[in-house]
Design a protein around this motif. Structure first.
Motif, PDB file in Angstrom:
ATOM      1  N   GLN A  22      30.806  -1.482 -47.076  1.00  0.00           N
ATOM      2  CA  GLN A  22      31.644  -0.113 -46.780  1.00  0.00           C
ATOM      3  C   GLN A  22      32.947  -0.415 -47.437  1.00  0.00           C
ATOM      4  O   GLN A  22      33.575  -1.512 -47.405  1.00  0.00           O
ATOM      5  N   LYS A  67      35.924   4.952 -47.607  1.00  0.00           N
ATOM      6  CA  LYS A  67      34.935   6.275 -46.713  1.00  0.00           C
ATOM      7  C   LYS A  67      33.492   6.076 -47.596  1.00  0.00           C
ATOM      8  O   LYS A  67      32.764   6.740 -47.070  1.00  0.00           O
ATOM      9  N   THR A  68      33.449   5.148 -48.389  1.00  0.00           N
ATOM     10  CA  THR A  68      31.949   5.135 -49.011  1.00  0.00           C
ATOM     11  C   THR A  68      31.307   3.756 -48.298  1.00  0.00           C
ATOM     12  O   THR A  68      31.715   2.729 -48.293  1.00  0.00           O
ATOM     13  N   SER A  69      29.792   4.148 -48.281  1.00  0.00           N
ATOM     14  CA  SER A  69      29.197   3.041 -47.571  1.00  0.00           C
ATOM     15  C   SER A  69      27.927   2.942 -48.510  1.00  0.00           C
ATOM     16  O   SER A  69      27.490   3.947 -49.534  1.00  0.00           O
ATOM     17  N   LEU A  96      24.627   4.037 -53.185  1.00  0.00           N
ATOM     18  CA  LEU A  96      25.655   4.694 -52.291  1.00  0.00           C
ATOM     19  C   LEU A  96      25.101   5.645 -51.283  1.00  0.00           C
ATOM     20  O   LEU A  96      24.176   6.185 -51.748  1.00  0.00           O
ATOM     21  N   ASN A  97      25.720   5.574 -50.154  1.00  0.00           N
ATOM     22  CA  ASN A  97      25.314   6.895 -49.224  1.00  0.00           C
ATOM     23  C   ASN A  97      26.166   7.729 -49.162  1.00  0.00           C
ATOM     24  O   ASN A  97      27.367   7.697 -48.944  1.00  0.00           O
ATOM     25  N   ARG A  98      25.817   9.019 -49.223  1.00  0.00           N
ATOM     26  CA  ARG A  98      26.705  10.209 -49.190  1.00  0.00           C
ATOM     27  C   ARG A  98      25.821  11.178 -48.370  1.00  0.00           C
ATOM     28  O   ARG A  98      25.202  12.333 -48.772  1.00  0.00           O
ATOM     29  N   LYS A 124      24.788  15.146 -49.591  1.00  0.00           N
ATOM     30  CA  LYS A 124      25.358  15.120 -50.676  1.00  0.00           C
ATOM     31  C   LYS A 124      24.567  14.332 -51.768  1.00  0.00           C
ATOM     32  O   LYS A 124      23.782  13.372 -51.246  1.00  0.00           O
ATOM     33  N   ALA A 170      23.700  11.554 -54.207  1.00  0.00           N
ATOM     34  CA  ALA A 170      24.167  10.088 -54.110  1.00  0.00           C
ATOM     35  C   ALA A 170      23.550   9.235 -55.318  1.00  0.00           C
ATOM     36  O   ALA A 170      22.477   9.381 -55.541  1.00  0.00           O
TER      37      ALA A 170
END
Length: 219
Positions: free
Chosen positions: A122, A125-127, A155-157, A160, A162
């Motif tokens: 993490q 705000k990005t994981s 990355l997880n978005r 959206k 990713a």
């Protein structure tokens, strides 16, 4: 505070769409199909792949790995994955696979042993996640051996597109080292699906570029 900590931990330890060191929950599974088109010095080639896993128990995931490179070569394997460590910071798992490989239609036995490392992260705000796999393969009924070292950074978005980067390396005993580098984007689709679109560079055979299209499905 406990609720916030638990939520953060769930993000960090949540498995990516594709396994590695993560096991499937009992009764849950994952499937990935891919097609790659590439232009080489000897002409256009296409490669098809399928990878699927299914959770049997909390400590056992079974799977299948299929690959076909034009009409030249390919393999078909089943495998079992078991955990070695499932800590808060990282995970380790071991995988044993058995099946066959072929070259121009001539099939032989194939075995693979894989050690996998995985961790979630993490940043603001990005994981995302990092998965590393080290494998030893015996092909052609044990007459050909090779080492593989692969890494995936994603990355997880949620909701959206990713980014994801995959690096695959291959070193046969007595042979030449080669690698494949694939940056891609994961596009979310309904019903737990993701569309994968990537550009693949492969160093083997003098180097070639390929367009890779994939579909991931959780079930």
């Amino acid at each position: 505070m406990r609720t916030a900590y638990a939520a953060c931990l769930a993000v960090l330890l949540a498995p990516p769409a594709a396994g590695g060191a993560w096991l499937e929950a009992p009764g849950k599974g994952f499937a990935a199909a891919s097609a790659t088109y590439r232009q080489t010095d000897s002409g256009a080639l296409h490669e098809l792949g399928y990878y699927g896993t299914y959770g049997i128990t909390p400590k056992l995931t079974l799977g299948v790995d299929l690959n076909q490179n034009a009409d030249i070569s390919g393999h078909a394997m089943i495998f079992a994955r078991m955990p070695l460590r499932a800590g808060e910071r990282y995970r380790l798992a071991v995988e044993a696979g058995f099946g066959g490989n072929h070259y121009r239609g001539q099939w032989a036995l194939m075995q693979r042993t894989t050690l996998s490392y995985g961790r979630g992260f993490q940043t603001g705000k990005t994981s995302g996640w990092l998965a590393i796999d080290a494998a030893y393969e015996l092909r052609n009924s044990g007459l050909a051996a090779a080492w593989k070292f692969d890494a995936t950074l994603g990355l997880n978005r949620p909701g959206k597109p990713a980014p994801m980067l995959q690096i695959e390396t291959y070193k046969p005993e007595g042979g030449q080292f080669s690698y494949t580098l694939t940056p891609s984007l994961r596009y979310p689709l309904p019903a737990g699906r993701e569309l994968i679109l990537g550009l693949e560079h492969r160093s083997a055979g003098g180097g070639s570029l390929g367009l890779k299209l994939g579909l991931w499905q959780k079930f």
